[in-house]
Motif scaffolding. Structure first.
Motif, PDB file in Angstrom:
ATOM      1  N   SER A  28     -35.894  -1.820 -44.480  1.00 59.04           N
ATOM      2  CA  SER A  28     -37.001  -2.405 -45.211  1.00 59.04           C
ATOM      3  C   SER A  28     -37.039  -1.782 -46.603  1.00 59.04           C
ATOM      4  O   SER A  28     -37.101  -0.554 -46.734  1.00 59.04           O
ATOM      5  CB  SER A  28     -38.336  -2.145 -44.506  1.00 59.04           C
ATOM      6  OG  SER A  28     -39.426  -2.466 -45.362  1.00 59.04           O
ATOM      7  N   ILE A  29     -36.990  -2.638 -47.623  1.00 57.79           N
ATOM      8  CA  ILE A  29     -37.082  -2.162 -49.010  1.00 57.79           C
ATOM      9  C   ILE A  29     -38.311  -2.842 -49.614  1.00 57.79           C
ATOM     10  O   ILE A  29     -38.279  -3.356 -50.726  1.00 57.79           O
ATOM     11  CB  ILE A  29     -35.799  -2.475 -49.800  1.00 57.79           C
ATOM     12  CG1 ILE A  29     -34.564  -2.083 -48.982  1.00 57.79           C
ATOM     13  CG2 ILE A  29     -35.771  -1.721 -51.116  1.00 57.79           C
ATOM     14  CD1 ILE A  29     -33.247  -2.395 -49.647  1.00 57.79           C
ATOM     15  N   GLY A  30     -39.384  -2.844 -48.856  1.00 59.01           N
ATOM     16  CA  GLY A  30     -40.576  -3.583 -49.254  1.00 59.01           C
ATOM     17  C   GLY A  30     -41.775  -2.707 -49.532  1.00 59.01           C
ATOM     18  O   GLY A  30     -42.883  -3.016 -49.089  1.00 59.01           O
ATOM     19  N   SER A  31     -41.573  -1.578 -50.223  1.00 56.50           N
ATOM     20  CA  SER A  31     -42.690  -0.723 -50.616  1.00 56.50           C
ATOM     21  C   SER A  31     -43.460  -0.195 -49.416  1.00 56.50           C
ATOM     22  O   SER A  31     -44.688  -0.265 -49.358  1.00 56.50           O
ATOM     23  CB  SER A  31     -43.633  -1.467 -51.567  1.00 56.50           C
ATOM     24  OG  SER A  31     -42.974  -1.853 -52.743  1.00 56.50           O
ATOM     25  N   MET A  32     -42.751   0.356 -48.444  1.00 62.40           N
ATOM     26  CA  MET A  32     -43.425   0.928 -47.286  1.00 62.40           C
ATOM     27  C   MET A  32     -43.754   2.392 -47.544  1.00 62.40           C
ATOM     28  O   MET A  32     -42.895   3.172 -47.941  1.00 62.40           O
ATOM     29  CB  MET A  32     -42.583   0.802 -46.020  1.00 62.40           C
ATOM     30  CG  MET A  32     -43.341   1.225 -44.761  1.00 62.40           C
ATOM     31  SD  MET A  32     -42.444   0.971 -43.218  1.00 62.40           S
ATOM     32  CE  MET A  32     -42.491  -0.824 -43.091  1.00 62.40           C
ATOM     33  N   THR A  33     -45.003   2.751 -47.306  1.00 61.30           N
ATOM     34  CA  THR A  33     -45.464   4.118 -47.512  1.00 61.30           C
ATOM     35  C   THR A  33     -45.014   5.026 -46.371  1.00 61.30           C
ATOM     36  O   THR A  33     -45.097   4.664 -45.204  1.00 61.30           O
ATOM     37  CB  THR A  33     -47.000   4.151 -47.585  1.00 61.30           C
ATOM     38  OG1 THR A  33     -47.424   3.279 -48.629  1.00 61.30           O
ATOM     39  CG2 THR A  33     -47.515   5.549 -47.854  1.00 61.30           C
ATOM     40  N   ILE A  34     -44.563   6.209 -46.739  1.00 57.78           N
ATOM     41  CA  ILE A  34     -44.244   7.218 -45.737  1.00 57.78           C
ATOM     42  C   ILE A  34     -45.558   7.815 -45.229  1.00 57.78           C
ATOM     43  O   ILE A  34     -46.334   8.372 -46.001  1.00 57.78           O
ATOM     44  CB  ILE A  34     -43.387   8.347 -46.340  1.00 57.78           C
ATOM     45  CG1 ILE A  34     -42.098   7.790 -46.943  1.00 57.78           C
ATOM     46  CG2 ILE A  34     -43.063   9.399 -45.287  1.00 57.78           C
ATOM     47  CD1 ILE A  34     -41.313   8.805 -47.760  1.00 57.78           C
ATOM     48  N   THR A  35     -45.823   7.676 -43.951  1.00 61.75           N
ATOM     49  CA  THR A  35     -47.003   8.296 -43.336  1.00 61.75           C
ATOM     50  C   THR A  35     -46.574   8.991 -42.051  1.00 61.75           C
ATOM     51  O   THR A  35     -45.544   8.652 -41.462  1.00 61.75           O
ATOM     52  CB  THR A  35     -48.095   7.267 -42.999  1.00 61.75           C
ATOM     53  OG1 THR A  35     -47.675   6.474 -41.879  1.00 61.75           O
ATOM     54  CG2 THR A  35     -48.395   6.356 -44.188  1.00 61.75           C
ATOM     55  N   LYS A  36     -47.379   9.938 -41.598  1.00 61.40           N
ATOM     56  CA  LYS A  36     -47.022  10.671 -40.380  1.00 61.40           C
ATOM     57  C   LYS A  36     -46.999   9.742 -39.169  1.00 61.40           C
ATOM     58  O   LYS A  36     -46.176   9.932 -38.254  1.00 61.40           O
ATOM     59  CB  LYS A  36     -47.973  11.841 -40.158  1.00 61.40           C
ATOM     60  CG  LYS A  36     -49.417  11.460 -39.911  1.00 61.40           C
ATOM     61  CD  LYS A  36     -50.274  12.703 -39.705  1.00 61.40           C
ATOM     62  CE  LYS A  36     -51.723  12.333 -39.402  1.00 61.40           C
ATOM     63  NZ  LYS A  36     -52.584  13.534 -39.226  1.00 61.40           N
ATOM     64  N   ASP A  37     -47.861   8.725 -39.139  1.00 62.16           N
ATOM     65  CA  ASP A  37     -47.868   7.794 -38.017  1.00 62.16           C
ATOM     66  C   ASP A  37     -46.614   6.923 -38.019  1.00 62.16           C
ATOM     67  O   ASP A  37     -46.010   6.677 -36.973  1.00 62.16           O
ATOM     68  CB  ASP A  37     -49.117   6.911 -38.054  1.00 62.16           C
ATOM     69  CG  ASP A  37     -50.379   7.668 -37.658  1.00 62.16           C
ATOM     70  OD1 ASP A  37     -50.249   8.674 -36.924  1.00 62.16           O
ATOM     71  OD2 ASP A  37     -51.472   7.272 -38.084  1.00 62.16           O
ATOM     72  N   ARG A  38     -46.214   6.444 -39.188  1.00 60.83           N
ATOM     73  CA  ARG A  38     -45.006   5.616 -39.261  1.00 60.83           C
ATOM     74  C   ARG A  38     -43.750   6.427 -38.969  1.00 60.83           C
ATOM     75  O   ARG A  38     -42.775   5.894 -38.430  1.00 60.83           O
ATOM     76  CB  ARG A  38     -44.915   4.953 -40.632  1.00 60.83           C
ATOM     77  CG  ARG A  38     -45.927   3.827 -40.810  1.00 60.83           C
ATOM     78  CD  ARG A  38     -45.928   3.285 -42.216  1.00 60.83           C
ATOM     79  NE  ARG A  38     -46.878   2.175 -42.359  1.00 60.83           N
ATOM     80  CZ  ARG A  38     -47.323   1.719 -43.527  1.00 60.83           C
ATOM     81  NH1 ARG A  38     -46.908   2.269 -44.657  1.00 60.83           N
ATOM     82  NH2 ARG A  38     -48.180   0.719 -43.554  1.00 60.83           N
ATOM     83  N   GLU A  39     -43.770   7.713 -39.318  1.00 64.29           N
ATOM     84  CA  GLU A  39     -42.599   8.556 -39.053  1.00 64.29           C
ATOM     85  C   GLU A  39     -42.377   8.789 -37.560  1.00 64.29           C
ATOM     86  O   GLU A  39     -41.303   9.241 -37.161  1.00 64.29           O
ATOM     87  CB  GLU A  39     -42.736   9.893 -39.778  1.00 64.29           C
ATOM     88  CG  GLU A  39     -42.521   9.778 -41.282  1.00 64.29           C
ATOM     89  CD  GLU A  39     -42.616  11.111 -41.994  1.00 64.29           C
ATOM     90  OE1 GLU A  39     -41.717  11.403 -42.795  1.00 64.29           O
ATOM     91  OE2 GLU A  39     -43.600  11.847 -41.753  1.00 64.29           O
ATOM     92  N   LYS A  40     -43.367   8.453 -36.742  1.00 65.61           N
ATOM     93  CA  LYS A  40     -43.184   8.558 -35.293  1.00 65.61           C
ATOM     94  C   LYS A  40     -42.264   7.470 -34.764  1.00 65.61           C
ATOM     95  O   LYS A  40     -41.627   7.632 -33.719  1.00 65.61           O
ATOM     96  CB  LYS A  40     -44.538   8.463 -34.590  1.00 65.61           C
ATOM     97  CG  LYS A  40     -45.480   9.626 -34.880  1.00 65.61           C
ATOM     98  CD  LYS A  40     -46.856   9.395 -34.264  1.00 65.61           C
ATOM     99  CE  LYS A  40     -47.824  10.513 -34.608  1.00 65.61           C
ATOM    100  NZ  LYS A  40     -49.198  10.264 -34.069  1.00 65.61           N
TER     101      LYS A  40
END
Length: 206
Positions: A28-40
């Motif tokens: 995904s190259i669609g401006s996705m924010t790095i967050t602790k929940d997404r990093e799971k």
């Protein structure tokens, strides 16, 4: 930088995490924010640019400069964005979600929303295109945006991070950013004192 053929796929924002994990998409190259929940559930490259969570209102409307001022108000956001999770976590705000941030703008213009929270760059683009909006208050938090992939693809992630860091180091990322953002360079970390999304959520007890 990588010399890899690319096939672009347009997808609904909320379908992207699942699409990555079932191999519908490679990245995904669609401006996705790095967050602790997404990093799971996902892996991220080095950030390639940064945005800030900004409130906008229609010109002449009451300002909304804090979460407290938004209580009981209808605030538009893109579905499954950090803005959606942040405002929902704040409680008491009438959060209205849309397929994309841009889909909130007609309702803000027509008075069906009291405000919209979106990226500062997205807000600025809307204003420059003619929407009668103004920035309201300071940013709630900033977001590091990166390439996202499914978990466990360390070689692929290394290649993506190499591309990003190389473009940072030789200045091509800054050059492209300034070209498309009217001289502004969002590839640099925001000024000290602005919290990250995760820090802002932690301040809400989340």
């Amino acid at each position: 930088v990588l010399g890899i053929p690319v096939k672009m796929v347009t997808a609904n924002w909320d379908s992207i995490p699942t699409g990555l994990n079932v191999d519908r998409f490679d990245v995904s190259i669609g401006s996705m924010t790095i967050t602790k929940d997404r990093e799971k559930v996902l892996s991220f490259s080095a950030p390639y640019y940064y945005t800030q969570a900004q409130t906008i209102v229609k010109q002449g409307s009451p300002t909304l400069t804090s979460l407290k001022s938004m209580k009981g108000k209808a605030i538009g956001v893109g579905t499954q964005t950090t803005y959606f999770y942040y405002l929902t976590a704040a409680k008491g705000i009438n959060v209205k979600s849309y397929d994309t941030d841009a889909h909130t703008f007609p309702d803000l213009k027509n008075g069906r929303l009291n405000g919209v929270v979106t990226a500062d760059l997205t807000a600025a683009q809307a204003i420059s295109s003619g929407y009668p909006f103004v920035f309201s208050g300071t940013a709630f938090y900033y977001e590091p945006l990166a390439f996202a992939t499914k978990k466990g693809e360390s070689d692929w992630q290394s290649l993506l991070s190499y591309a990003v860091t190389t473009m940072h180091s030789h200045g091509s990322l800054t050059t492209m950013a300034k070209k498309w953002y009217h001289g502004f360079d969002p590839t640099q970390t925001p000024k000290a004192g602005t919290p990250t999304y995760d820090q802002a959520m932690a301040s809400l007890g989340k």
